[in-house]
Write a protein that holds these residues in place. Structure first.
Motif, PDB file in Angstrom:
ATOM      1  N   HIS A   1       0.821  -1.120   0.074  1.00  0.00           N
ATOM      2  CA  HIS A   1      -0.095  -0.030   0.082  1.00  0.00           C
ATOM      3  C   HIS A   1       1.049   1.241  -0.044  1.00  0.00           C
ATOM      4  O   HIS A   1       2.209   1.104   0.277  1.00  0.00           O
ATOM      5  N   ASN A   2       0.068   2.383  -0.373  1.00  0.00           N
ATOM      6  CA  ASN A   2       0.939   3.599  -0.193  1.00  0.00           C
ATOM      7  C   ASN A   2      -0.178   4.454   0.814  1.00  0.00           C
ATOM      8  O   ASN A   2      -0.982   4.073   1.171  1.00  0.00           O
TER       9      ASN A   2
ATOM     10  N   ARG B   1      15.232  12.831  -0.294  1.00  0.00           N
ATOM     11  CA  ARG B   1      16.097  11.693  -0.574  1.00  0.00           C
ATOM     12  C   ARG B   1      15.341  10.358  -0.776  1.00  0.00           C
ATOM     13  O   ARG B   1      15.354   9.642   0.048  1.00  0.00           O
ATOM     14  N   ARG B   2      14.802  10.103  -1.785  1.00  0.00           N
ATOM     15  CA  ARG B   2      14.288   8.975  -2.254  1.00  0.00           C
ATOM     16  C   ARG B   2      15.261   7.744  -1.903  1.00  0.00           C
ATOM     17  O   ARG B   2      14.753   6.770  -1.813  1.00  0.00           O
ATOM     18  N   ASP B   3      16.296   7.567  -2.073  1.00  0.00           N
ATOM     19  CA  ASP B   3      17.221   6.683  -2.258  1.00  0.00           C
ATOM     20  C   ASP B   3      17.311   6.242  -0.848  1.00  0.00           C
ATOM     21  O   ASP B   3      17.284   5.081  -0.489  1.00  0.00           O
TER      22      ASP B   3
ATOM     23  N   PRO C   1       4.520   9.652   0.667  1.00  0.00           N
ATOM     24  CA  PRO C   1       3.344   9.102   0.230  1.00  0.00           C
ATOM     25  C   PRO C   1       3.531   8.270  -1.285  1.00  0.00           C
ATOM     26  O   PRO C   1       2.592   7.644  -1.694  1.00  0.00           O
ATOM     27  N   GLU C   2       4.606   8.657  -1.969  1.00  0.00           N
ATOM     28  CA  GLU C   2       4.986   8.005  -3.208  1.00  0.00           C
ATOM     29  C   GLU C   2       5.531   6.619  -3.212  1.00  0.00           C
ATOM     30  O   GLU C   2       5.100   5.690  -4.223  1.00  0.00           O
ATOM     31  N   GLU C   3       5.550   5.890  -1.954  1.00  0.00           N
ATOM     32  CA  GLU C   3       6.283   4.844  -1.814  1.00  0.00           C
ATOM     33  C   GLU C   3       5.253   3.756  -1.482  1.00  0.00           C
ATOM     34  O   GLU C   3       4.453   3.956  -0.417  1.00  0.00           O
TER      35      GLU C   3
ATOM     36  N   THR D   1       9.353  -4.819   1.751  1.00  0.00           N
ATOM     37  CA  THR D   1       9.277  -4.488   0.460  1.00  0.00           C
ATOM     38  C   THR D   1       8.937  -3.099   0.081  1.00  0.00           C
ATOM     39  O   THR D   1       7.796  -2.571   0.874  1.00  0.00           O
ATOM     40  N   ILE D   2       9.696  -2.180  -0.520  1.00  0.00           N
ATOM     41  CA  ILE D   2       9.373  -0.891  -1.130  1.00  0.00           C
ATOM     42  C   ILE D   2       9.650  -0.784  -2.338  1.00  0.00           C
ATOM     43  O   ILE D   2      10.679  -0.842  -3.035  1.00  0.00           O
TER      44      ILE D   2
END
Length: 260
Positions: free
Chosen positions: A25-26, A105-107, A61-63, A43-44
């Motif tokens: 889910h997000n 920093r999405r990484d 919110p985007e992950e 799991t991402i």
């Protein structure tokens, strides 16, 4: 995909499970997740990484994510919205800037944070405070906020610096991270200064950025800075003068111009 929606500005939960009960889910909020005990897999966005006691995850919110619990796990969740971030104290602090940087920093979102022993002890203590506040979160919002800022500063100082690489995608990721980190220091964002940092020339870095980002370097910096400023103004918690000082701007009229 299931999407969880949170209406409250901030929520806290502390729970222990032997099996994860939620689908991938997000959500419409940010989540700071602390693994107090246990182990398993997280799991991402389709990637799978192992988790263990002491690990911290920050998700936006985007992950999309879910856990696969292998050993009985205690999770402490601190969930907060943009509203929570931008309605807090009137003075800008390094903690706010660290939080804004971490959010971009999405990484780091995809990998989580593994901390050195000293920081693990501090983070464990902070999440202990967070957990103790869950019975009256609304009444304790200012205390929760100070814990979020402390966590943001600790997590940021444990992030590796991204440097230019041979692949354009990695180069651009490093440039974006550099801009997000130094958005409050205009002198660091001059083409010549950035070019030196990335071992290239001022004449090359601008066209390179435009070619791979689709906008000019100046346009991207202006839009990102303007977005942060607009959020501060909308919160009603910041004076134009304090915003100008925080972002290294010449005066309040410059702030108004960037907020348009």
């Amino acid at each position: 995909m299931k999407r969880y929606r949170q209406l409250a500005p901030v929520m806290i939960s502390d729970f222990t499970v032997e099996r994860w009960h939620h689908p991938v889910h997000n959500h419409n909020h940010y989540e700071l997740i602390y693994i107090k005990s246990g182990k398993g897999w997280h799991t991402i966005d389709g990637g799978r990484i192992a988790y263990k006691a002491g690990d911290v995850f920050l998700l936006g919110p985007e992950e999309a994510h879910a856990f696969d619990v292998q050993a009985r796990t205690r999770f402490i969740y601190l969930k907060f919205t943009d509203q929570f971030i931008h309605r807090q104290g009137a003075a800008a602090t390094p903690g706010v800037q660290s939080l804004e940087y971490l959010i971009k920093r999405r990484d780091a979102h995809l990998a989580g944070f593994t901390l050195p022993v000293a920081d693990r002890r501090t983070v464990d203590a902070i999440f202990g405070v967070v957990s103790s506040l869950q019975q009256d979160v609304a009444g304790a919002e200012p205390i929760v906020w100070t814990q979020v800022l402390a966590l943001a500063m600790i997590l940021q100082r444990n992030l590796p610096e991204l440097v230019a690489a041979t692949k354009p995608a990695r180069d651009m990721q490093a440039m974006f991270c550099y801009i997000h980190k130094y958005i409050y220091a205009p002198g660091k964002l001059r083409a010549g200064v950035m070019a030196t940092h990335f071992h290239t020339t001022a004449d090359y870095i601008g066209p390179y950025f435009k070619r791979h980002a689709g906008v000019t370097l100046r346009e991207y910096i202006r839009e990102y800075r303007g977005g942060l400023i607009r959020k501060r103004i909308a919160s009603g918690q910041y004076s134009l003068k304090s915003i100008a000082v925080e972002f290294g701007l010449t005066d309040e009229s410059h702030v108004r111009k960037l907020a348009l």
